[in-house]
Write a protein that holds these residues in place. Sequence first.
Motif, PDB file in Angstrom:
ATOM      1  N   THR A 299      73.318  49.745  46.390  1.00 35.96           N
ATOM      2  CA  THR A 299      74.238  49.031  45.505  1.00 35.96           C
ATOM      3  C   THR A 299      75.157  48.161  46.349  1.00 35.96           C
ATOM      4  O   THR A 299      75.678  48.608  47.375  1.00 35.96           O
ATOM      5  CB  THR A 299      75.082  50.035  44.684  1.00 35.96           C
TER       6      THR A 299
ATOM      7  N   VAL B 128      70.054  55.104  38.286  1.00 38.16           N
ATOM      8  CA  VAL B 128      70.336  53.664  38.276  1.00 38.16           C
ATOM      9  C   VAL B 128      69.927  53.166  39.663  1.00 38.16           C
ATOM     10  O   VAL B 128      70.697  52.556  40.399  1.00 38.16           O
ATOM     11  CB  VAL B 128      71.822  53.364  38.001  1.00 38.16           C
TER      12      VAL B 128
ATOM     13  N   GLU C  22      78.582  46.842  38.767  1.00 40.17           N
ATOM     14  CA  GLU C  22      78.724  46.833  37.307  1.00 40.17           C
ATOM     15  C   GLU C  22      77.533  47.503  36.635  1.00 40.17           C
ATOM     16  O   GLU C  22      77.693  48.165  35.605  1.00 40.17           O
ATOM     17  CB  GLU C  22      78.892  45.401  36.801  1.00 40.17           C
ATOM     18  N   GLU C  23      76.345  47.327  37.201  1.00 40.04           N
ATOM     19  CA  GLU C  23      75.162  47.957  36.606  1.00 40.04           C
ATOM     20  C   GLU C  23      75.260  49.476  36.674  1.00 40.04           C
ATOM     21  O   GLU C  23      74.859  50.182  35.735  1.00 40.04           O
ATOM     22  CB  GLU C  23      73.900  47.455  37.315  1.00 40.04           C
TER      23      GLU C  23
ATOM     24  N   ASN D 238      77.997  50.613  34.105  1.00 37.64           N
ATOM     25  CA  ASN D 238      77.577  50.597  32.702  1.00 37.64           C
ATOM     26  C   ASN D 238      77.005  51.943  32.274  1.00 37.64           C
ATOM     27  O   ASN D 238      77.275  52.434  31.166  1.00 37.64           O
ATOM     28  CB  ASN D 238      76.530  49.501  32.478  1.00 37.64           C
TER      29      ASN D 238
ATOM     30  N   ALA E 286      71.390  47.081  43.289  1.00 36.26           N
ATOM     31  CA  ALA E 286      72.104  46.975  42.019  1.00 36.26           C
ATOM     32  C   ALA E 286      73.499  46.406  42.267  1.00 36.26           C
ATOM     33  O   ALA E 286      74.009  46.431  43.393  1.00 36.26           O
ATOM     34  CB  ALA E 286      72.220  48.344  41.364  1.00 36.26           C
ATOM     35  N   THR E 287      74.110  45.911  41.230  1.00 36.60           N
ATOM     36  CA  THR E 287      75.522  45.558  41.304  1.00 36.60           C
ATOM     37  C   THR E 287      76.347  46.785  40.922  1.00 36.60           C
ATOM     38  O   THR E 287      75.849  47.709  40.268  1.00 36.60           O
ATOM     39  CB  THR E 287      75.862  44.412  40.337  1.00 36.60           C
TER      40      THR E 287
ATOM     41  N   GLY F 160      67.020  51.388  40.481  1.00 33.99           N
ATOM     42  CA  GLY F 160      66.075  50.288  40.566  1.00 33.99           C
ATOM     43  C   GLY F 160      64.634  50.731  40.703  1.00 33.99           C
ATOM     44  O   GLY F 160      63.767  49.952  41.093  1.00 33.99           O
TER      45      GLY F 160
END
Length: 258
Positions: free
Chosen positions: A182, A249, A225-226, A229, A222-223, A251
């Motif tokens: 991330t 999360v 923010e992802e 969320n 990932a960001t 990927g």
Amino acid sequence: MNIDLSGKSALVTGSTEGIGFAIARGLHEAGAQVVLNGRSEAKVDAAVARLGGVARGRAIDLGTAEGAAELVAAEPAFDIVVNNLGIFQPSDFFETDDAVWERHWNINVMSGVRLARAYLPGMGQRGWGRMLFLGSESGFNIPADMIHYGVSKTADVALARGLAKRMAGTGVTVNSILPGPTLSEGVAEMLKDEVAAGKTLEQAGVDFVKAHRPSSIIGRPATVEEVANMAVYIASPLASATTGAALRVDGGVIEFII
């Protein structure tokens, strides 16, 4: 889907930057009253100012039992607790001494143990609560250059699963979230030499994933923010049937489908 956390109080540990701050911002935007945490008064104050509204901060070292006791004395109850605090440090197993293992264990695992012990009973008595642990895909794909880190993240996932069972029937859910690579400030620091050599941070991130996490399906980091969320959803009333889960999360880095 409308996530409304109005009237809920939330603590996000290690939240002055990176994934932690993104989660705090997401909870704040959903209406929760958020407490940010870090060790530095200056960084906590800056993060609170960035968040604005009714957010407040606690500059306390939660990697110690004394720090946890200080926080609980100042903030005796929360509806949502996100155990995001964590560190990582590449180090070969045969050169990693007890001090490194103990530091990772205290910060990455025991900080969450202590806060769970303090806050879960009150959530259970009130009949509602959300506790989240930030694990990592490294808890399943143990990195050879950070075995101590991978072990601590596996422990976080196991802790969340066990606590979910312990809180069964109370209206409280406990879950872990497993980010993969991330683009947080910590990863940006790790990639700074490549950026200095002329790459953009995004391209350096893509190259890192291709070289070190080749099983990634999205082929990029990932960001923050992802990741946030997922955390905001799991912290909400909408996720009432999700507990004891390790939510990826990553990927698609982890090579199994369940």
